[in-house]
Design a protein around this motif. Structure first.
Motif, mmCIF file in Angstrom:
data_model
loop_
_atom_site.group_PDB
_atom_site.id
_atom_site.type_symbol
_atom_site.label_atom_id
_atom_site.label_comp_id
_atom_site.label_asym_id
_atom_site.label_seq_id
_atom_site.Cartn_x
_atom_site.Cartn_y
_atom_site.Cartn_z
ATOM 1 N N THR A 69 5.904 -14.136 0.394
ATOM 2 C CA THR A 69 5.318 -12.814 0.643
ATOM 3 C C THR A 69 4.035 -12.932 1.451
ATOM 4 O O THR A 69 3.818 -12.191 2.419
ATOM 5 N N ILE A 70 3.193 -13.866 1.063
ATOM 6 C CA ILE A 70 1.930 -14.069 1.784
ATOM 7 C C ILE A 70 2.206 -14.523 3.213
ATOM 8 O O ILE A 70 1.598 -14.030 4.171
ATOM 9 N N PHE A 83 3.785 -11.375 5.202
ATOM 10 C CA PHE A 83 3.060 -10.107 5.328
ATOM 11 C C PHE A 83 1.559 -10.242 5.596
ATOM 12 O O PHE A 83 0.934 -9.270 6.025
ATOM 13 N N ASN A 84 0.995 -11.410 5.330
ATOM 14 C CA ASN A 84 -0.443 -11.566 5.563
ATOM 15 C C ASN A 84 -0.683 -11.896 7.032
ATOM 16 O O ASN A 84 -0.520 -13.035 7.469
ATOM 17 N N THR A 85 -1.067 -10.896 7.783
ATOM 18 C CA THR A 85 -1.272 -11.067 9.227
ATOM 19 C C THR A 85 -2.741 -11.239 9.589
ATOM 20 O O THR A 85 -3.069 -11.413 10.764
ATOM 21 N N THR A 86 -3.614 -11.189 8.601
ATOM 22 C CA THR A 86 -5.050 -11.286 8.885
ATOM 23 C C THR A 86 -5.615 -12.676 8.618
ATOM 24 O O THR A 86 -6.716 -12.986 9.065
ATOM 25 N N ALA A 112 -5.031 -13.606 -1.952
ATOM 26 C CA ALA A 112 -4.278 -13.339 -0.724
ATOM 27 C C ALA A 112 -3.406 -12.092 -0.863
ATOM 28 O O ALA A 112 -3.325 -11.270 0.057
ATOM 29 N N ILE A 113 -2.754 -11.938 -2.012
ATOM 30 C CA ILE A 113 -1.912 -10.759 -2.244
ATOM 31 C C ILE A 113 -2.762 -9.491 -2.276
ATOM 32 O O ILE A 113 -2.410 -8.461 -1.678
ATOM 33 N N THR A 133 -5.554 -8.974 -0.863
ATOM 34 C CA THR A 133 -6.042 -8.693 0.487
ATOM 35 C C THR A 133 -4.919 -8.183 1.385
ATOM 36 O O THR A 133 -5.090 -7.218 2.132
ATOM 37 N N THR A 134 -3.761 -8.832 1.294
ATOM 38 C CA THR A 134 -2.624 -8.471 2.150
ATOM 39 C C THR A 134 -2.218 -7.017 1.976
ATOM 40 O O THR A 134 -1.960 -6.303 2.955
ATOM 41 N N ARG A 148 -11.635 -6.730 0.233
ATOM 42 C CA ARG A 148 -11.782 -8.158 0.477
ATOM 43 C C ARG A 148 -13.240 -8.568 0.574
ATOM 44 O O ARG A 148 -14.055 -7.887 1.182
#
Length: 278
Positions: free
Chosen positions: A50-51, A54-57, A228-229, A231-232, A238
């Motif tokens: 998932t991280i 979906f975590n694009t930052t 991370a979740i 924030t995502t 954050r």
């Protein structure tokens, strides 16, 4: 009302909503580690995927760290622990080498933590070297055979209580450095690790120090993964590196005091190393 005011007074130092949920996550993690490590492995892999998707930052460095902690760190440990007993026996030397490398590398690499122009940052490097030498000495004394598997948990035998508490004090101060931002999400890291170490020890009826490695292996990835979740999916605002809530409050005097504490820890570690029979 009074309780609410008390909580708000801690907000500059501790991310309370984040840590409330983290406490729940760690309780569930503890239960799964004891009763159903296979389920915990699936959760770790699911969270990691998932991280990653979906975590694009996250920067490349941040994503690499998360993957090292979750699927390649905790995930690898859980994979070994749920393996057939014969496979565990056969590959225990390889697993021990893997754990040793992870432990020693993780401690040693902290010597490269940016000082942020602080005295405690420079002193932390001396303390890091001292703690590293101490734990390496302990590993060498047991012939690097540092890992035992016990009831779905791994036991790391190359530390004692003195090293654990010295390391806890060192890492607590380390996380006040500017490079860690406000550190509000990680402020209670040592409390969580020591509490989980005690819980695992009490459950397994083995010495407290044996479970520091397992506890840290559970706690650090849990914090990184939940952060991370959160924030995502924008669940909790954050903390950024520039949000130096605590470090900006540490003046020259406090910096000097923390530096003295770090040097005292280093001196204690070197003393223990020198006193250990060859």
């Amino acid at each position: 009302m009074a309780f609410s005011l008390q909580l708000s007074s801690f907000e500059p130092y501790i991310d309370i909503p984040f840590n409330v949920w983290l406490t729940i996550i760690l309780i569930l993690t503890y239960g799964c580690a004891l009763r159903n490590p296979g389920l915990l492995l699936l959760v770790v892999l699911g969270v990691s995927a998932t991280i990653f998707v979906f975590n694009t930052t996250a920067t490349l460095g941040e994503m690499t760290k998360i993957m090292c902690l979750l699927p390649f760190g905790l995930g690898s440990v859980l994979t070994f622990l749920i393996a057939d007993r014969s496979l565990q026996t056969r590959y225990l030397p390889a697993f021990t080498t893997y754990v040793n490398f992870a432990v020693y590398a993780n401690i040693g690499m902290m010597v490269g933590t940016p000082t942020g122009g602080t005295l405690r940052g420079m002193c932390s490097k001396i303390t890091c070297v001292a703690l590293f030498i101490w734990i390496v000495q302990k590993g060498r004394r047991v012939g690097w055979k540092t890992v035992i598997v016990h009831d779905n948990l791994f036991v790391f035998t190359a530390v004692n209580k003195s090293w654990i508490f010295a390391h806890a004090c060192y890492r607590f101060i380390l996380l006040t450095l500017p490079c860690f931002g406000s550190g509000r999400r990680y402020r209670l890291l040592e409390l969580y690790t020591l509490t989980l170490t005690l819980a695992l020890s009490s459950t397994s009826k083995l010495p407290f120090e044996y479970f520091f490695g397992m506890a840290d292996t559970l706690v650090v990835p849990a914090i990184a993964g939940w952060s991370a979740i959160a924030t995502t999916f924008n669940l909790i605002p954050r903390d950024t590196v520039n949000d130096n809530g605590l470090s900006s409050r540490i003046g020259t005097g406090v910096d000097a005091i923390l530096s003295v504490v770090l040097l005292a820890i280093a001196a204690f570690a070197f003393f223990k190393v020198a006193r250990t029979p060859r």
